[in-house]
Design an enzyme around this catalytic site. Sequence first.
Site, PDB file in Angstrom:
ATOM      1  N   GLY A 236     -18.797 -10.336  -4.886  1.00  9.34           N
ATOM      2  CA  GLY A 236     -18.301  -9.107  -4.259  1.00  9.34           C
ATOM      3  C   GLY A 236     -18.250  -9.258  -2.745  1.00  9.34           C
TER       4      GLY A 236
ATOM      5  N   CYS B 207     -28.481  14.578  -1.434  1.00 12.27           N
ATOM      6  CA  CYS B 207     -28.201  15.072  -2.780  1.00 12.27           C
ATOM      7  C   CYS B 207     -29.488  15.554  -3.441  1.00 12.27           C
ATOM      8  CB  CYS B 207     -27.464  14.014  -3.593  1.00 12.27           C
ATOM      9  SG  CYS B 207     -26.394  14.765  -4.825  1.00 12.27           S
TER      10      CYS B 207
ATOM     11  N   GLU C 144     -23.703   8.357   2.847  1.00 18.47           N
ATOM     12  CA  GLU C 144     -23.804   6.887   2.914  1.00 18.47           C
ATOM     13  C   GLU C 144     -22.509   6.185   2.496  1.00 18.47           C
ATOM     14  OE1 GLU C 144     -25.334   8.861   0.775  1.00 18.47           O
ATOM     15  OE2 GLU C 144     -25.636   7.952  -1.196  1.00 18.47           O
TER      16      GLU C 144
ATOM     17  N   GLY D   6     -22.872 -13.267  -5.164  1.00 22.31           N
ATOM     18  CA  GLY D   6     -22.211 -12.639  -4.018  1.00 22.31           C
ATOM     19  C   GLY D   6     -20.703 -12.739  -4.088  1.00 22.31           C
TER      20      GLY D   6
ATOM     21  N   ARG E 162     -24.196  17.493 -10.349  1.00 24.32           N
ATOM     22  CA  ARG E 162     -23.866  18.547 -11.285  1.00 24.32           C
ATOM     23  C   ARG E 162     -24.379  19.894 -10.769  1.00 24.32           C
ATOM     24  NH1 ARG E 162     -24.815  15.091 -15.332  1.00 24.32           N
ATOM     25  NH2 ARG E 162     -22.692  14.706 -15.988  1.00 24.32           N
TER      26      ARG E 162
ATOM     27  N   TYR F  59     -30.516   1.029 -12.650  1.00 23.99           N
ATOM     28  CA  TYR F  59     -31.602   0.060 -12.770  1.00 23.99           C
ATOM     29  C   TYR F  59     -31.057  -1.294 -13.221  1.00 23.99           C
ATOM     30  CZ  TYR F  59     -36.365  -1.483 -13.492  1.00 23.99           C
ATOM     31  OH  TYR F  59     -37.562  -2.151 -13.400  1.00 23.99           O
TER      32      TYR F  59
ATOM     33  N   HIS G  90     -23.050  12.782  -0.321  1.00 19.93           N
ATOM     34  CA  HIS G  90     -23.511  11.406  -0.089  1.00 19.93           C
ATOM     35  C   HIS G  90     -22.851  10.809   1.154  1.00 19.93           C
ATOM     36  CE1 HIS G  90     -25.783  10.762  -3.813  1.00 19.93           C
ATOM     37  NE2 HIS G  90     -24.906  11.580  -4.366  1.00 19.93           N
TER      38      HIS G  90
HETATM   39  N1  GLN Z   1     -29.417  15.358 -10.331  1.00 22.35           N
HETATM   40  C1  GLN Z   1     -28.861  16.159  -9.293  1.00 22.35           C
HETATM   41  C2  GLN Z   1     -27.563  16.843  -9.715  1.00 22.35           C
HETATM   42  O1  GLN Z   1     -26.947  16.460 -10.660  1.00 22.35           O
HETATM   43  C3  GLN Z   1     -28.644  15.328  -8.038  1.00 22.35           C
HETATM   44  C4  GLN Z   1     -27.605  14.302  -8.176  1.00 22.35           C
HETATM   45  C5  GLN Z   1     -27.647  13.277  -7.071  1.00 22.35           C
HETATM   46  O2  GLN Z   1     -28.621  13.166  -6.365  1.00 22.35           O
HETATM   47  N2  GLN Z   1     -26.597  12.493  -6.951  1.00 22.35           N
HETATM   48  O3  GLN Z   1     -27.129  17.777  -9.071  1.00 22.35           O
END
Ligand code: GLN
Length: 530
Positions: free
Chosen positions: A18, A380, A508, A16, A461, A54, A506
Amino acid sequence: MAKFVFVTGGVVSGLGKGVLTASLGCLLQARGTRVTLMKIDPYLNVDAGTMNPYEHGEVFVTKDGLETDLDIGHYERFLGQDLGEPNYLTTGRVYRDVIAREREGGYLGHTVQVVPHITDEIKGRVRGAAEATGAEVVVVEVGGTVGDIEGLPYLEAIRQLRDELPRSDVAVIHLAYVPVLSTTGELKTKPAQHSVRELRTAGIQPDFVVARSPVELPPSLRDKLALFCDVPRDHVVAGPDLPTIYRVPLGMRDEGLDRKLLARLGLSCRDGDLGAWERFVGGVENPRSRVPIGIVGKYVELHDAYLSILEALVHAGAALGVRVEVVWIPSAQVEREGERALAGCAGILIPGGFGERGVEGKVYAAGYARRAGIPYFGICLGMQVAAIAFAREVLGWTKANSAEFDPGTPYPVIDLLPEQDGVRAKGGTMRRGEYPMEVLPGTHLREAYGAEAVGERHRHRYEFNPLYREAFEEGGLRPAALSPDGRLVEALEAPDHPWYVGVQYHPEFRSRPLAPHPLFLAFLRACLSS
Ligand code: GLN
């Protein structure tokens, strides 16, 4: 002139460091000090964008589009500030810039070496963070543990800075593990002693030792650590396990770490006000009710891969007086069991992701939530699978897909934009960082934001294919936000559903303990009333 505080770690990783660094930021800021935080990742990767979640946990994206380690997310949340370029450094960046300078002739005639050229670059970056942010205090977390080969140039740079600057301008805090022996129940300080010895071998005597232990630190062990680590007794700081990471600043304040650190740096210690933070922590620890939310993902075994989403749920939950109980649902299980795998969830959230594995389970879950009227929040990739499910199930385009997963699909409802064709490199080639958008009136999204112009962070992407916009709208999945030029669909939602929202960005990454994200609040409200 700024002051520098370095946070090193010993014995094991994952203690911890961070959160400790973020907590120092929170405390110093509460006392009116201008502070910024910096993370050093001793990897050869130029940024965290190509690292596997991961192994390393989520890739956090800053407003200015840097792909960083998840600790930057902790920093932003504990400081309530947007960070960026000056706040994150990897060995890859340091070497890239030094080598580029060598090619330009910047070191003409010299042998370019780790000491002094790499260490000079590191020191320059650390000082640069103070200049770029105008901070009085820069707290720098050195990733990894003391003794790692990768960390040596950083320790050497810290040692040099301590020599170059007045004594009161640099402090070192060492976080070490004090484990409990399972056989005797005894707390053991030896590993901590060894890690401090390792630090001293690099020429650095820590000013404070924070003892991370599963239980309270008895006074006799404080004495022992002070003696063997050669720090004053009141510079040994107890860091026992706490019910939530958000309590760590309060724990450190109770230990007087912020006060003592400011004294060590020769800075005045103003009265701080942590009232709002304490109320937030109270909200996290004493929920009035609970709500089960299913998260369908590929990496559900490693919760750090979704850290910012989990924290955003904590922030919104605390504001609403509920504890979110996350039900982790591996997408492979949805593929095997169908809706049985999703039973009992008040809402379903599908986070971001890459690669084909597990996608069909997510498409299934997104379709099920739409049909069953279960609140759905697609983030996303979570928006992209909602679009795929809708195209297949409602528009009848059974082979619809994202070009990412099926390049030959007759209905690429998610696709690369024409200008991205031919981009092969994987590092730093995504659309990332904050982009403005226009939130359309009469949508769940507009109701949640209460504003038309909003900026959100991206990292992807692929995009919703504008060719299919009309067909989607007619079928009942309509755009809820567009890029300012009207070309890109930034969010989709189903109007005749309690709450079915997919966002290409995103949210979040912008949620803060004292400022929960409006979409997470709106999603939880929908889950609570369903
Ligand atoms: N793989 C998808 C893309 O590149 C979604 C990417 C993500 O969920 N951050 O657009």
